[in-house]
Write an enzyme that holds these catalytic residues in place. Structure first.
Site, PDB file in Angstrom:
ATOM      1  N   ASP A  81       0.770  -1.329  -0.036  1.00  0.00           N
ATOM      2  CA  ASP A  81       0.063   0.124  -0.126  1.00  0.00           C
ATOM      3  C   ASP A  81       0.937   1.066  -0.229  1.00  0.00           C
ATOM      4  O   ASP A  81       1.922   1.502   0.613  1.00  0.00           O
ATOM      5  CB  ASP A  81      -0.826   0.035   1.223  1.00  0.00           C
ATOM      6  CG  ASP A  81      -2.026   1.050   1.110  1.00  0.00           C
ATOM      7  OD1 ASP A  81      -2.584   1.502   0.293  1.00  0.00           O
ATOM      8  OD2 ASP A  81      -2.143   1.622   2.299  1.00  0.00           O
ATOM      9  N   SER A 127     -11.616   4.412   7.109  1.00  0.00           N
ATOM     10  CA  SER A 127     -11.748   4.133   8.571  1.00  0.00           C
ATOM     11  C   SER A 127     -12.470   5.618   9.414  1.00  0.00           C
ATOM     12  O   SER A 127     -11.862   6.685   8.901  1.00  0.00           O
ATOM     13  CB  SER A 127     -10.517   4.123   9.226  1.00  0.00           C
ATOM     14  OG  SER A 127     -10.015   2.866   9.450  1.00  0.00           O
ATOM     15  N   HIS A 164      -9.710   4.715  -0.310  1.00  0.00           N
ATOM     16  CA  HIS A 164      -8.832   4.721   0.832  1.00  0.00           C
ATOM     17  C   HIS A 164      -9.370   5.662   1.979  1.00  0.00           C
ATOM     18  O   HIS A 164     -10.257   6.374   1.690  1.00  0.00           O
ATOM     19  CB  HIS A 164      -7.527   5.457   0.212  1.00  0.00           C
ATOM     20  CG  HIS A 164      -6.409   4.853  -0.573  1.00  0.00           C
ATOM     21  ND1 HIS A 164      -5.291   4.127  -0.068  1.00  0.00           N
ATOM     22  CD2 HIS A 164      -6.942   3.886  -1.728  1.00  0.00           C
ATOM     23  CE1 HIS A 164      -4.852   3.289  -0.816  1.00  0.00           C
ATOM     24  NE2 HIS A 164      -5.635   3.083  -1.871  1.00  0.00           N
TER      25      HIS A 164
END
Length: 287
Positions: free
Chosen positions: A82, A211, A208
Site C-alpha cells: 500500500d 476508517s 482509501h
C-alpha cells in the site's frame, strides 16, 4: 491455498454488487486477526502493508507470515503493498511473493506520475502481479506520508480516463473526500463525483481512508462503484484499547500472549464487521 492475484475475486465482488475489504496489518497478531476473520466470514480478503510496516517488521517476515496464513484457510487471500513511492521496494515485494502493489507517485507532476506508474505496471504484470495507482491526493497521514488540506485534491474524471489508458493499471484509488488517519469531523464523500468517475472508468475503484466513514456512506459508495475498501486506523484503535484495558485490569501483567491475544480478538471483531458492511460474507462460495 497459496496467495493469489486479487483481481479475480475483486471482479466477482463487482459482479455481486459488493466490495472487498483490504486491511493494513503490522505484526503476527494482526495477520492472524485478518486471516481468521475472513475465514469465519467465508470471504476473500486483501492483507496489505505500508512501507513503514515493512521497515518495522521486514519484507521477508511479513511475506512469510501472510503466506502461512493463506495456506491455513480455504478463502482466497492476496498480499498487497500500500502507498509505496519506491520502485526498488516494489520490486523487492514482488520478489518476495506480493500479489498486488500500489505505486503512489500522485505527488509528482502528472506526466512523471504516469511514467512511473506505467513502469511499475509493466514489471508487475510480467510477474502476474496486480497494480493499483492513485489519481488525486487523499488528505491526512498514512504511515510516513502526510497530505494537508491545502494540497489534497479530488480526482477529475476526465484525467482519470487518460491516466488509466496511459498507465495500464488494474485498479484506481480515487480522492472523493476521505482522509487517512482519524477524522476531525464527519466526512462527506462526493458521491456525484464517484458516479461520474464510474461512468467513464471500467476498472475497479478503490476507497482509501475508509476508517471512520459512516456506514451509510460506505454502502452508498459501493453501490456507486467502489470495489475495494481500505481499513487501517479502525484496526489500530481497538487494538491499542484492548492492550490498555488489559494493563488497567492487571497493571503487573507481563505476558504478551495475554495482552496481544486480547488485541488480536479486538481486531478480528472489527475485521468481521467491515466484511459484513461491505457485503462480502460468503463471497468465497461464489468463486
Amino acid at each position: 491455498m497459496a496467495l493469489v492475484n486479487p483481481m479475480g475475486f475483486i471482479e466477482k465482488a463487482r459482479e455481486n454488487g459488493v466490495a472487498i475489504s483490504s486491511f493494513n496489518i503490522h505484526n503476527l497478531e494482526t495477520v492472524q486477526a485478518v486471516a481468521e476473520g475472513a475465514a469465519e466470514e467465508n470471504c476473500p480478503v486483501i492483507i496489505q502493508t505500508t512501507p513503514g510496516t515493512l521497515k518495522h517488521a521486514g519484507i521477508e517476515y511479513i511475506a512469510a507470515m501472510v503466506k502461512t496464513a493463506s495456506e491455513m484457510y480455504s478463502v482466497p487471500m492476496a498480499l498487497h503493498l500500500d502507498h509505496c513511492t519506491s520502485f526498488d521496494t516494489i520490486v523487492k515485494c514482488i520478489r518476495n511473493g506480493y500479489t498486488s502493489v500500489m505505486i503512489d507517485t500522485a505527488h509528482l507532476p502528472y506526466d512523471e506520475n504516469v511514467a512511473m506508474v506505467r513502469k511499475v505496471a509493466e514489471i508487475a504484470h510480467a510477474a502476474g502481479v496486480a497494480v493499483e495507482g492513485e489519481l488525486g491526493r487523499i488528505g491526512g497521514v498514512e504511515d510516513e506520508l502526510s497530505v494537508d488540506d491545502r494540497t489534497a485534491s479530488f480526482t477529475v474524471p476526465s484525467e482519470a480516463v487518460d491516466f488509466v489508458k496511459k498507465t495500464g493499471i488494474d485498479m484506481l484509488a480515487i480522492a472523493i473526500g476521505t482522509a487517512h488517519g482519524e477524522y476531525k469531523g464527519t466526512p462527506d464523500l462526493d458521491m456525484e463525483r464517484l458516479s461520474e468517475i464510474r461512468n467513464v472508468i471500467d476498472i475497479p475503484l478503490i476507497l482509501h481512508g475508509a476508517s471512520g466513514v459512516p456506514d451509510d456512506q460506505i454502502r452508498e459508495s459501493i453501490k456507486r462503484g467502489i470495489a475495494k475498501i481500505n481499513i487501517a486506523t479502525e484496526l489500530k484503535i481497538p487494538m491499542a484499547q484492548a492492550i490498555k484495558d488489559c494493563f488497567a485490569a492487571s497493571p503487573k501483567e507481563n505476558d504478551p500472549r495475554k495482552y496481544m491475544g486480547s488485541a488480536k480478538n479486538a481486531v478480528k471483531e472489527v475485521v468481521r464487521q467491515k466484511i459484513r458492511l461491505c457485503g462480502g460474507t460468503n463471497l468465497a462460495s461464489k468463486l
